[in-house]
Write a protein that holds these residues in place. Structure first.
Motif, PDB file in Angstrom:
ATOM      1  N   GLU A 139      41.406  73.134  64.193  1.00 41.95           N
ATOM      2  CA  GLU A 139      42.271  72.275  63.407  1.00 41.95           C
ATOM      3  C   GLU A 139      41.459  71.548  62.353  1.00 41.95           C
ATOM      4  OE1 GLU A 139      44.621  70.081  66.400  1.00 41.95           O
ATOM      5  OE2 GLU A 139      45.942  71.793  66.119  1.00 41.95           O
ATOM      6  N   ASN A 154      45.091  79.206  61.186  1.00 41.98           N
ATOM      7  CA  ASN A 154      46.245  79.962  61.649  1.00 41.98           C
ATOM      8  C   ASN A 154      45.803  81.013  62.674  1.00 41.98           C
ATOM      9  OD1 ASN A 154      48.395  81.746  61.939  1.00 41.98           O
ATOM     10  ND2 ASN A 154      49.152  81.313  59.874  1.00 41.98           N
ATOM     11  N   LEU A 155      46.127  80.774  63.920  1.00 45.65           N
ATOM     12  CA  LEU A 155      45.662  81.625  65.006  1.00 45.65           C
ATOM     13  C   LEU A 155      46.211  83.046  64.880  1.00 45.65           C
ATOM     14  CD1 LEU A 155      43.802  81.257  67.342  1.00 45.65           C
ATOM     15  CD2 LEU A 155      45.714  80.576  68.761  1.00 45.65           C
ATOM     16  N   ALA A 156      47.459  83.168  64.406  1.00 49.61           N
ATOM     17  CA  ALA A 156      48.056  84.495  64.279  1.00 49.61           C
ATOM     18  C   ALA A 156      47.305  85.310  63.224  1.00 49.61           C
ATOM     19  CB  ALA A 156      49.531  84.376  63.911  1.00 49.61           C
ATOM     20  N   LEU A 181      47.517  77.904  71.261  1.00 51.46           N
ATOM     21  CA  LEU A 181      48.388  79.073  71.349  1.00 51.46           C
ATOM     22  C   LEU A 181      49.838  78.667  71.529  1.00 51.46           C
ATOM     23  CD1 LEU A 181      46.219  81.442  73.525  1.00 51.46           C
ATOM     24  CD2 LEU A 181      47.243  82.024  71.329  1.00 51.46           C
ATOM     25  N   VAL A 240      51.613  77.544  68.265  1.00 46.91           N
ATOM     26  CA  VAL A 240      51.893  78.478  67.162  1.00 46.91           C
ATOM     27  C   VAL A 240      53.395  78.690  67.047  1.00 46.91           C
ATOM     28  CG1 VAL A 240      51.614  80.856  66.392  1.00 46.91           C
ATOM     29  CG2 VAL A 240      49.684  79.636  67.390  1.00 46.91           C
ATOM     30  N   ARG A 248      56.817  80.366  66.595  1.00 40.51           N
ATOM     31  CA  ARG A 248      57.224  81.748  66.811  1.00 40.51           C
ATOM     32  C   ARG A 248      58.622  81.994  66.278  1.00 40.51           C
ATOM     33  NH1 ARG A 248      53.533  83.596  71.196  1.00 40.51           N
ATOM     34  NH2 ARG A 248      52.316  81.710  71.394  1.00 40.51           N
ATOM     35  N   VAL A 302      48.594  72.564  63.709  1.00 37.82           N
ATOM     36  CA  VAL A 302      49.706  73.158  64.466  1.00 37.82           C
ATOM     37  C   VAL A 302      50.138  72.303  65.649  1.00 37.82           C
ATOM     38  CG1 VAL A 302      49.753  75.605  63.955  1.00 37.82           C
ATOM     39  CG2 VAL A 302      47.982  74.723  65.450  1.00 37.82           C
ATOM     40  N   ARG A 331      53.894  70.640  65.871  1.00 39.41           N
ATOM     41  CA  ARG A 331      54.870  70.807  66.934  1.00 39.41           C
ATOM     42  C   ARG A 331      55.485  69.469  67.332  1.00 39.41           C
ATOM     43  NH1 ARG A 331      54.228  73.634  72.632  1.00 39.41           N
ATOM     44  NH2 ARG A 331      52.701  71.989  72.844  1.00 39.41           N
ATOM     45  N   ASP A 351      57.485  78.511  55.572  1.00 35.81           N
ATOM     46  CA  ASP A 351      57.137  79.230  56.792  1.00 35.81           C
ATOM     47  C   ASP A 351      58.387  79.503  57.616  1.00 35.81           C
ATOM     48  OD1 ASP A 351      56.189  80.133  59.195  1.00 35.81           O
ATOM     49  OD2 ASP A 351      54.468  78.758  59.225  1.00 35.81           O
ATOM     50  N   ASP A 372      52.318  87.590  63.750  1.00 37.20           N
ATOM     51  CA  ASP A 372      52.473  86.654  64.863  1.00 37.20           C
ATOM     52  C   ASP A 372      51.564  87.096  66.007  1.00 37.20           C
ATOM     53  OD1 ASP A 372      53.714  88.721  66.205  1.00 37.20           O
ATOM     54  OD2 ASP A 372      55.739  87.997  65.787  1.00 37.20           O
ATOM     55  N   MET A 373      51.702  86.496  67.150  1.00 35.83           N
ATOM     56  CA  MET A 373      50.756  86.772  68.221  1.00 35.83           C
ATOM     57  C   MET A 373      50.967  88.154  68.840  1.00 35.83           C
ATOM     58  SD  MET A 373      49.221  84.100  67.696  1.00 35.83           S
ATOM     59  CE  MET A 373      47.879  84.134  68.853  1.00 35.83           C
TER      60      MET A 373
END
Lengths: 229, 617
Positions: free
Chosen positions: A34, A180-182, A221, A224, A226, B475, B479, B502, B548-549
């Motif tokens: 971050e 950005n983890l993705a 995770l 993120v 979705r 992130v 959230r 986004d 995405d993941m």
């Protein structure tokens, strides 16, 4: 290339705390964290843009190149695309134009752009120019610091594809930094998670994402966003 | 140039400089002869019809001498400025080129010289290098160098920290090349502007030197010398001194005004995006009736700027109480401009038109300015990407929140403060009593965004507009803020317009998604249908291009070729056609936004039609 025991201090603040990280030849290592985690400072230190203690070994420091986050600030507005790309070239003048063309087509840009100025280009195109400029110096390590975060989603995909195809074509080693983890998961072979200046988890991308060992990785995770909620 | 002529000071400056330069150019040719003609019989005369400014001790006409001496005066000023500019720029760029220590030495020397009075430095240099024009010009040039060096240093320091200079350093571009190719071209403009004003000062300074007898020596003459010659007679024949003095003052003021006007017009040239708050423009109310019970009902909203820039084109939007609508699009799609238009924040010269635009059932265009402000101030809350844009860094957070109640609700101070603390608690800021007494810089980014949301809750918002509120946040913080937004809208029963680039973030938060492209809505659908039910090729491409993941790492990501047309050149047909794989000849005609069912509308000729078409609009 291996970073060993890198520490960066700004006054009394320790931005990077004893980081050891290996970038094997021909692989992409993703560094995720971050804001304030110190990931960009690692990038700058590897490039020699900030002083650090510790060692960076296994490559010629003159053969590290960097691509910056903001494609609007990383190109000189008074220089044409061709002149910018030519900056890192060490070929004789006669072959320069051909080399610029080769680099532009390497990053899938029309060669006609060489005579244009950055203001005439879109963000995605500018980022390609910055990548072409870095490649012109034939780097053995490319440091990419948040190179897609200033780009629109539809353009980001194309730049990520370019990064992957360049690795395949040129066997490039890369330190790929992103929040950005993705995105990191998509391009990297190895993922390193950084928090408050320290590495908390390093491992193969699928492993780190699939079965995270550290609580912080898990927290990242989960956060993120979705599709479909 | 047009900007230059818009201000009186620009016009006056330009006129004075033009006159000075014309006199300098043609003066000696026209009046040179007369200026040198000795007439002992007419020596030391005062002002008369024949000699408006009188004559000197050899009977030469002073007006002719002023007009003829202009060239020498201006030439000396140019020369002195050139010396100062050359020397100053060199000194200014040196620290960027020299090794660190030598660079610091130069910086220190320049700083010390800046502190030294310029005219004193000039006189000192002039006396050492010998009396006369040469010494004076050199002296003034050297005296001006430090301030120009300082300016160059400051400007080049900002350019030197730019990414493109860092890139050049990594590419091992030599230092002097960095200075000449990267630094100088990017600081040239402000330096040249500054030199225009410096010309005026050096003209005055040069005249001053001559007036003190340190400058031009006879038989040569410039305006300063003429002033010196006439000064002893100022009580007898004032015009002989006032004539040259006026010339000096007019030219000096002219160059200074022109320099300032130039600097202003350049500063104005690149117009930023959103700026001041202003009432957009008249909104003719001609559309159909607003949707019953909606907190926001907008029909055919269009925002235009001069030169045909139209960021929003006929957008219609309805938000019901408790509903969170996501507005998605790339930069330049007009999503933020839509929010600004609803909030009355479109800056001049933007023009907002709409069939209707009603907030909580009140038509905004028919309200008086005061009522409109009050309605927007109490019923609508806006949250932007940068929370510092909404917070005053000099004031305590609690006070800024309380102000909303003081201004819009006429609350007493203690009551307003109590409400502020209550709202800070509501957005989960720990220890709100203590936090309310802190300044924004003591808050983290996420906390600031919470404080801004709390500010929006000070009234009784019926509509919450959030423009990329989480884009600058991490992130994990994002959230939390999304959760807070959902909570706030549910508690207050308020509608929300959530703007983001986004689509994944939008899908997590919103009930309904509105996709914008090139100023128009291309698709509108419930979030639940987003993954499987999107039918516009642009929406589909957006979804596919987002990693995405679970994305397959062995396949390339979907990407959209080309780029979105800029708000100035959106064509007649479908704006996406040039990037669309499905495009056919039919797409030269713009597809209307067609509603398939109550919640799903698409603007595409090729979208799969699964339900009966019911055209709207």
């Amino acid at each position: 290339m291996i970073i060993e025991g890198m520490t960066v201090r700004f006054g009394t603040f320790t931005a990077v705390d004893d980081v050891t990280l290996e970038v094997p030849p021909g692989s992409i290592v993703g560094l995720v964290g971050e804001s304030g985690s110190g990931k960009s400072t690692v990038a700058k230190a590897v490039c020699g843009l900030v002083p650090y203690t510790g060692r960076v070994e296994g490559l010629d420091p003159r053969r590290i190149q960097m691509v910056f986050q903001d494609p609007y600030a990383s190109l000189n507005p008074r220089m044409t695309v061709g002149a910018s790309v030519a900056e890192g070239l060490s070929v004789p003048k006669a072959r320069r134009a051909a080399e610029i063309e080769r680099l532009l087509s390497l990053v899938s840009l029309p060669t006609g752009l060489a005579g244009r100025y950055p203001r005439e280009l879109s963000g995605g195109q500018r980022q390609r120019v910055a990548i072409a400029r870095a490649l012109g110096a034939e780097p053995s390590l490319l440091v990419a610091d948040e190179i897609t975060s200033a780009l629109d989603v539809s353009v980001q995909g194309a730049v990520l594809n370019l990064i992957r195809s360049l690795r395949a074509e040129l066997n490039l080693s890369m330190l790929f930094i992103s929040h950005n983890l993705a995105v990191v998961r998509y391009v990297s072979d190895v993922v390193a998670v950084m928090r408050k200046g320290r590495l908390v988890e390093v491992g193969p991308a699928e492993e780190v994402v699939g079965s995270p060992k550290h609580d912080y990785t898990r927290e990242l995770l989960e956060a993120v966003p979705r599709l479909g909620g | 140039m047009r900007h230059l002529l818009r201000t009186p000071s620009g016009v006056i400056g330009l006129a004075l400089v033009a006159v000075t330069l014309v006199i300098a150019a043609v003066g000696p040719a026209i009046w040179g002869q007369e200026a040198e003609t000795v007439n002992a019989a007419a020596a030391l005369q005062g002002s008369s019809a024949e000699h408006p400014l009188g004559t000197d001790h050899l009977g030469r006409d002073i007006l002719a001498r002023v007009l003829a001496g202009g060239q020498f005066t201006v030439a000396l000023a140019f020369l002195a400025t050139a010396i100062g500019a050359g020397l100053g720029t060199l000194l200014g760029v040196l620290p960027a080129v020299l090794p660190r220590r030598a660079g610091r030495l130069v910086t220190g020397a320049v700083n010390a010289l800046v502190a030294f009075p310029a005219l004193l430095l000039a006189m000192f240099t002039a006396v050492i290098s010998g009396l006369g024009a040469k010494g004076a010009v050199l002296g003034i040039g050297i005296a001006f160098a430090p301030s120009i060096a300082r300016l160059t240093q400051t400007l080049s320091a900002s350019v030197a920290s730019a990414d493109y200079v860092a890139a050049a350093r990594l590419l091992r571009v030599p230092r002097w090349r960095i200075a000449t190719r990267h630094v100088l071209p990017n600081i040239g403009e402000p330096i040249i502007l500054n030199l225009t004003a410096a010309l005026g000062s050096s003209l005055v300074a040069m005249s001053g030197m001559s007036f003190l007898g340190l400058g031009v020596q006879p038989p040569s003459y410039d305006w300063g010398r003429l002033l010196f010659d006439g000064f002893s007679r100022i009580y007898v024949d004032p015009m002989v001194a006032i004539g040259p003095a006026i010339a000096i003052v007019a030219a000096g003021i002219g160059f200074n005004l022109l320099g300032e006007a130039l600097a202003r017009s350049v500063a104005r040239a690149p117009v930023g995006g959103k700026q001041a708050v202003g009432k957009g423009a008249a909104m003719p109310s001609s559309g159909e009736e607003p949707v019953e019970g909606a907190v926001l009902s907008v029909k055919d909203l269009t925002v235009t700027f001069p030169d045909g820039v139209t960021p929003v084109r006929g957008l219609s939007l309805t938000i019901m109480p408790g509903e969170i609508v996501g507005l998605v699009g790339e930069s330049g799609s007009g999503k933020s401009m839509t929010a600004n238009a609803v909030g009355g924040l479109v800056a001049y010269p933007g023009v907002v038109t709409a069939g209707h635009m009603s907030l909580c059932g009140e038509e905004l265009s028919t309200l008086s300015e005061a009522k409109r402000r009050k309605l927007l101030g109490t019923s609508m809350a806006m949250v932007f990407q940068d929370p510092m844009a909404s917070l005053n860094p000099a004031l305590k957070v609690g006070g800024q929140l309380a102000e909303v109640s003081l201004v819009h609700q006429g609350a007493k101070r203690p009551a307003a403060w109590a409400r502020a603390i209550d709202r800070l608690r509501q957005v989960h800021i720990p220890d709100p009593e203590k936090r309310a007494r802190q300044h924004p810089h003591e808050f983290s980014g996420g906390m600031r965004q919470r404080a801004v949301i709390a500010m929006g809750l000070m009234g009784t918002p019926r509509l919450l507009i959030a423009d990329e509120p989480t884009t600058a946040l991490d992130v994990t913080v994002q959230r939390q803020i999304l959760k807070l937004l959902r909570e706030v809208s549910a508690e207050a029963g308020a509608g929300a317009l959530f703007i983001s680039h986004d689509i994944a973030v939008v899908s997590e938060l919103c009930d309904r998604v509105v996709v914008m492209y090139a100023g128009r809505v291309v698709e509108e659908l419930p979030v639940a249908d987003l993954v499987d039910g999107a039918s516009h090729p642009y929406t589909k491409a957006l979804l596919a291009s987002l990693p995405d993941m679970e994305t397959d790492r062995d396949k390339p990501l979907a990407s959209i070729p080309g780029h979105q047309p800029s708000p100035a050149d959106v064509g007649e047909g479908c704006a996406f056609a040039s990037r669309c794989a499905l495009a056919t000849d039919r797409c030269v005609e713009r597809p209307p936004l067609t509603r398939y069912d109550a919640a799903h509308a698409v603007a595409c000729w090729h979208a799969e039609t699964r339900k009966a078409e019911v055209a709207i609009g």
